[in-house]
Design an enzyme around this catalytic site. Sequence first.
Site, PDB file in Angstrom:
ATOM      1  N   ASP A 157      40.724  47.959  34.920  1.00 25.35           N
ATOM      2  CA  ASP A 157      41.851  47.233  35.500  1.00 25.35           C
ATOM      3  C   ASP A 157      42.980  48.229  35.763  1.00 25.35           C
ATOM      4  O   ASP A 157      43.512  48.831  34.826  1.00 25.35           O
ATOM      5  CB  ASP A 157      42.290  46.181  34.465  1.00 25.35           C
ATOM      6  CG  ASP A 157      42.983  45.004  35.082  1.00 25.35           C
ATOM      7  OD1 ASP A 157      43.746  45.209  36.045  1.00 25.35           O
ATOM      8  OD2 ASP A 157      42.785  43.877  34.591  1.00 25.35           O
ATOM      9  N   ASP A 210      45.379  45.237  39.813  1.00 23.21           N
ATOM     10  CA  ASP A 210      46.336  44.198  39.423  1.00 23.21           C
ATOM     11  C   ASP A 210      47.397  43.977  40.511  1.00 23.21           C
ATOM     12  O   ASP A 210      47.930  44.957  41.062  1.00 23.21           O
ATOM     13  CB  ASP A 210      47.016  44.658  38.121  1.00 23.21           C
ATOM     14  CG  ASP A 210      47.878  43.598  37.489  1.00 23.21           C
ATOM     15  OD1 ASP A 210      47.349  42.526  37.182  1.00 23.21           O
ATOM     16  OD2 ASP A 210      49.090  43.849  37.315  1.00 23.21           O
ATOM     17  N   GLU A 229      43.587  41.789  42.991  1.00 23.83           N
ATOM     18  CA  GLU A 229      44.220  40.528  42.602  1.00 23.83           C
ATOM     19  C   GLU A 229      45.402  40.324  43.527  1.00 23.83           C
ATOM     20  O   GLU A 229      46.321  41.147  43.565  1.00 23.83           O
ATOM     21  CB  GLU A 229      44.696  40.582  41.154  1.00 23.83           C
ATOM     22  CG  GLU A 229      45.179  39.221  40.687  1.00 23.83           C
ATOM     23  CD  GLU A 229      46.248  39.264  39.609  1.00 23.83           C
ATOM     24  OE1 GLU A 229      46.410  38.270  38.898  1.00 23.83           O
ATOM     25  OE2 GLU A 229      46.940  40.300  39.477  1.00 23.83           O
ATOM     26  N   HIS A 247      42.353  35.539  32.204  1.00 29.18           N
ATOM     27  CA  HIS A 247      43.252  35.632  31.053  1.00 29.18           C
ATOM     28  C   HIS A 247      44.651  35.089  31.339  1.00 29.18           C
ATOM     29  O   HIS A 247      45.506  35.123  30.460  1.00 29.18           O
ATOM     30  CB  HIS A 247      43.339  37.094  30.627  1.00 29.18           C
ATOM     31  CG  HIS A 247      43.932  37.955  31.702  1.00 29.18           C
ATOM     32  ND1 HIS A 247      43.276  38.197  32.898  1.00 29.18           N
ATOM     33  CD2 HIS A 247      45.132  38.563  31.799  1.00 29.18           C
ATOM     34  CE1 HIS A 247      44.051  38.938  33.668  1.00 29.18           C
ATOM     35  NE2 HIS A 247      45.180  39.173  33.027  1.00 29.18           N
ATOM     36  N   ASP A 248      44.910  34.638  32.556  1.00 29.74           N
ATOM     37  CA  ASP A 248      46.220  34.063  32.895  1.00 29.74           C
ATOM     38  C   ASP A 248      46.147  32.552  33.105  1.00 29.74           C
ATOM     39  O   ASP A 248      47.168  31.920  33.359  1.00 29.74           O
ATOM     40  CB  ASP A 248      46.751  34.663  34.213  1.00 29.74           C
ATOM     41  CG  ASP A 248      47.021  36.148  34.136  1.00 29.74           C
ATOM     42  OD1 ASP A 248      47.379  36.648  33.046  1.00 29.74           O
ATOM     43  OD2 ASP A 248      46.883  36.826  35.178  1.00 29.74           O
TER      44      ASP A 248
HETATM   45  O1  TEU Z   1      48.925  38.680  37.006  1.00 29.19           O
HETATM   46  C1  TEU Z   1      49.711  38.405  38.098  1.00 29.19           C
HETATM   47  C2  TEU Z   1      50.401  37.142  38.079  1.00 29.19           C
HETATM   48  O2  TEU Z   1      51.097  36.876  39.022  1.00 29.19           O
HETATM   49  C3  TEU Z   1      50.215  36.202  36.920  1.00 29.19           C
HETATM   50  O3  TEU Z   1      50.696  36.677  35.738  1.00 29.19           O
HETATM   51  C4  TEU Z   1      50.856  34.932  37.221  1.00 29.19           C
HETATM   52  O4  TEU Z   1      52.189  34.961  36.874  1.00 29.19           O
HETATM   53  C5  TEU Z   1      50.116  33.833  36.518  1.00 29.19           C
HETATM   54  O5  TEU Z   1      48.766  34.039  36.635  1.00 29.19           O
HETATM   55  C6  TEU Z   1      50.301  32.517  37.195  1.00 29.19           C
HETATM   56  O6  TEU Z   1      51.371  31.847  36.767  1.00 29.19           O
HETATM   57  C7  TEU Z   1      48.593  39.985  36.705  1.00 29.19           C
HETATM   58  C8  TEU Z   1      47.844  40.020  35.394  1.00 29.19           C
HETATM   59  O7  TEU Z   1      46.645  39.321  35.525  1.00 29.19           O
HETATM   60  C9  TEU Z   1      48.740  39.467  34.324  1.00 29.19           C
HETATM   61  O8  TEU Z   1      48.090  39.343  33.091  1.00 29.19           O
HETATM   62  C10 TEU Z   1      49.931  40.372  34.222  1.00 29.19           C
HETATM   63  O9  TEU Z   1      50.866  39.831  33.323  1.00 29.19           O
HETATM   64  C11 TEU Z   1      50.626  40.574  35.567  1.00 29.19           C
HETATM   65  O10 TEU Z   1      49.707  40.840  36.619  1.00 29.19           O
HETATM   66  C12 TEU Z   1      51.561  41.752  35.516  1.00 29.19           C
HETATM   67  O11 TEU Z   1      50.856  42.939  35.419  1.00 29.19           O
END
Ligand code: TEU
Length: 547
Positions: free
Chosen positions: A96, A196, A246, A320-321
């Site tokens: 990642d 990311d 992403e 994971h989000d």
């Molecule tokens: O996620 C991007 C992101 O926009 C999400 O955190 C979003 O806010 C949430 O999925 C929806 O509400 C990526 C990573 O996957 C996340 O874990 C990180 O926190 C983020 O980027 C910052 O690097």
Amino acid sequence: MEDFKKSTIYQVYPKSFYDSNGDGIGDIKGITEKLDYIKSLGADYIWSTPFFVSPMNDNGYDVEDYRNINPIFGTMEDVEELIGEAEKRGIGIMLDMVFNHTSTRHEWFRRALAGEKEYMDYYIFKEGEPDVPPTNWESKFGGSAWEYVPTLKKWYLHLFDVTQADLNWNNAKVREDMKEIIRFWKKKGVKGFRFDVVNLISKPEIFEDDWEGDGRRFYSDGPRMHEFLKELVADTGIHDMVTVGEMSSTSLEHCIRYSNPEEKELSMCFNFHHLKVDYKDGNKWELEKTDFGKLKKIFEAWQTEMEKHNGWNAVFWCNHDQPRIVSRMGDEKEYWKESAKMLASCIHLLRGTPYIYQGEELGMTNPGYKEIGEYRDVESINYYHILLQEGKGREEALEILGQRSRDNSRSPMQWNSGKYGGFSENEPWIGIPENYKYINAAAEEQDSDSVLNYYRELIRLRKKYPIIQEGSIEFLHGMRPEIFAYKRVLGGQELLVLNNMTDKNADLKEAISCQGFLRLIGNYPCEKLPDKVGELRPYESVVLMKG
Ligand code: TEU
Ligand code: CA
């Protein structure tokens, strides 16, 4: 055909996967120890979220050093061992790459703070008065996207946490450094990369206030995005590796370009439009029922347009989000097993590369945390306070977190019915729900009818049938919104996928003839295929194939 079109990718969140040394935190050796389990699923790649040196304010998405391993997760030798052991099993490791921002503890940012011009140009600093941020943009984790540095009399941009400073990709030196990081890991033998929030790296020329939103329309899929991606890919020679971007608040038009092989950018894209159909007016922190009609329309648009223009989707429910899909769109109780399997069918038979997030294959649920003290995630904790400030009561705020928090997916992997679910010998860093006693890998291994074995079967079917890999797709209309139904076609072959997304019987309006079809998979017992399917039972999934 590209190999990733036949593949299934398993996502590991190391901190919550398996703790090999009993400190309550999952680690890299833990992943290596469980490779045979991942292999037994049939997964071709493992994408691991970051394990690099980090202060862990955002669990590793705040990188301090891209070439060294955070000691809580292990050592470089452990990572090399993981890559080698995975390869022996025919599994590729995908890392990642968090390239939109670094931790403010990264050496570059520290040198910037010390006033070194060269490094100040690595980030996005703007002049300004201490009480007037350069724009009204908001951080994705709540509050302003700008932080003032008194010693420099400047503000810096952070689209995420205040300790995650956005990089300045207009600076060619930043781009060169990022390429070096890719080359470093490529040499170690990793087989692919997840990038990311990569569609946020190209910031606009002019920074202006956003009177319609939080600023995202100015920096998502920004002006030099395609140029930056092409350059990164060409100069590191990763065009034939598996790469997934992403994409945050992206568009179909851009994702076609990001993933069309002729553009030589990425293999595929994640987008999140289908996971906002239970947001109220686009607001994640307002609860709303799932709009199944909208869900289907979004999938239909992305599936058919990507096919038409030779793009490729990463298809998924969980990461994971995101909260657990069975809690979100299925049923945790009476139809737990049926709904978990039905949701799996929906995704795995689509045109695209399916991703499984650890524990999804067991039907893991949201953990049901009851107190703010049980949460660990920076976004969740920030929004809890924002919700209270907005005038919501504690109970209501906790109810919202219970459904929307990113920690819903971060509870420990449920390996067995032993203490702490077999995740660790000692108390895990985040709580584990009671249901590990029956929702766990060991129990599901024994049960031929388990969610786990259903996922295994779906992965096996994708490998076996080209129609699942590359067949064209057509959504079936004239059905109830809660019937998620589509058809795949390849040559003279046809695959029919019918899913009922509700806990009620649902008629198909017009019965579908089963003449000439075989049943490929389904989540209700079936001794003999009926002549026609006219109705689906609660959360029923029926998959038929002809030719
Ligand atoms: O996620 C991007 C992101 O926009 C999400 O955190 C979003 O806010 C949430 O999925 C929806 O509400 C990526 C990573 O996957 C996340 O874990 C990180 O926190 C983020 O980027 C910052 O690097
Ligand atoms: Ca550990």
